[in-house]
Design an enzyme around this catalytic site. Sequence first.
Site, PDB file in Angstrom:
ATOM      1  CG  PHE A  56      -1.835   1.187   1.301  1.00 12.31           C
ATOM      2  CD1 PHE A  56      -2.973   1.217   0.516  1.00 12.31           C
ATOM      3  CD2 PHE A  56      -1.553   2.265   2.128  1.00 12.31           C
ATOM      4  CE1 PHE A  56      -3.826   2.313   0.559  1.00 12.31           C
ATOM      5  CE2 PHE A  56      -2.399   3.359   2.171  1.00 12.31           C
ATOM      6  CZ  PHE A  56      -3.547   3.388   1.383  1.00 12.31           C
ATOM      7  CE  LYS A 208      -3.027 -13.221  18.444  1.00 12.61           C
ATOM      8  NZ  LYS A 208      -1.856 -12.347  18.389  1.00 12.61           N
ATOM      9  NE  ARG A 272       1.083  -5.309  16.027  1.00 13.19           N
ATOM     10  CZ  ARG A 272       1.087  -5.460  14.705  1.00 13.19           C
ATOM     11  NH1 ARG A 272       0.115  -4.936  13.979  1.00 13.19           N
ATOM     12  NH2 ARG A 272       2.057  -6.107  14.103  1.00 13.19           N
TER      13      ARG A 272
END
Length: 356
Positions: A56, A208, A272
């Site tokens: 992208f 998760k 993260r």
Amino acid sequence: MAPSNTKPVAVTDEVLQKSRVTVVGSGNWGSVAAKLIASNTLNINSFHDEVRMWVFEETVPSGEKLSEVINRTNENVKYLPGIKLPKNVVADPDIEHAVKDANMLVFVTPHQFMEGICKRLVGKIRKDAVAISLIKGMEVKREGPCMISTLISEILGISCCVLMGANIANEIAVEKFSEATVGYRDNKEIADKWVQDVEGVELCGTLKNVVALAAGFVDGLDMGNNTKAAIMRIGLREMKALSKLLFPSVKDNTFFESCGVADLITTCLGGRNRRCADAFARNGGKRSFDELEAEMLQGQKLQGVSTAKEVYEVLSHRGWFELFPLFATVHQICSGRLAPSAIVEYTEHSARLPLL
């Protein structure tokens, strides 16, 4: 020198039959996937060396296009800095050109973009193409949740497997030992040790991230490892229960594969989603996840918050709130309805869950 008995047409046929791989996505995990795949295609005669990676397009601080920098330096300077990609990885900002001639498609983009990407690819891919999804997330529509592998299969009309596991991308990029679980439906010949449970494997990788947010709240409030362990246990339990309610074919042992408990552990320790949730809790919920994502992830996307919202919509539609108090509470914290401390203030409704 004696004349060779080798027929040129045989060589031509072999070349035509070689598999060509395209990686659709070029973020942190997508770049690592391209690195691994391209390293392997160089050593396997049945594959074309070149691995295209759809990028992208963005402009990097130097003013250059990201795809141009990747091809010039063999490094994704934005999403995987410091890691050299094999020279046979070719960054391509034209998605239609990137997938042209590929019979093996590896999808690894944020899940919220996948429907649009698939619609762009209708009629642009080979009829014999097969796909594998490394995407952790799901689409929620009025009629219920739609797994990304199903979305790919239905829109593009191709078979799609899934790969999930305890896979922190930066660790794999430097070739630290890791494992993963691949889910398939029909073709066992694709690999020797795949788990025949697409929905179970994919839901493990999806759900998760919601549990990881809960673990991050616990860390941000300095509640300690005992509390975090309890959250992870309850989270795994809700992951399994919701998966089996949505898809009765889901197998119990899938949750003990790499895609299940192992991925849950590593994500709750260092992913993260955990890091951003930790920061969210330390700021008392006063800084939004959008702000934290932009500051902490350098363009990467945070999957857990959007997944928590989608799961909440499923629970609301099905009337399942009391069965999944952890999942419901995570979304309410993310949306500002509850304080981060609420992660340990709900009542776990355990009476019915063991039956699932």
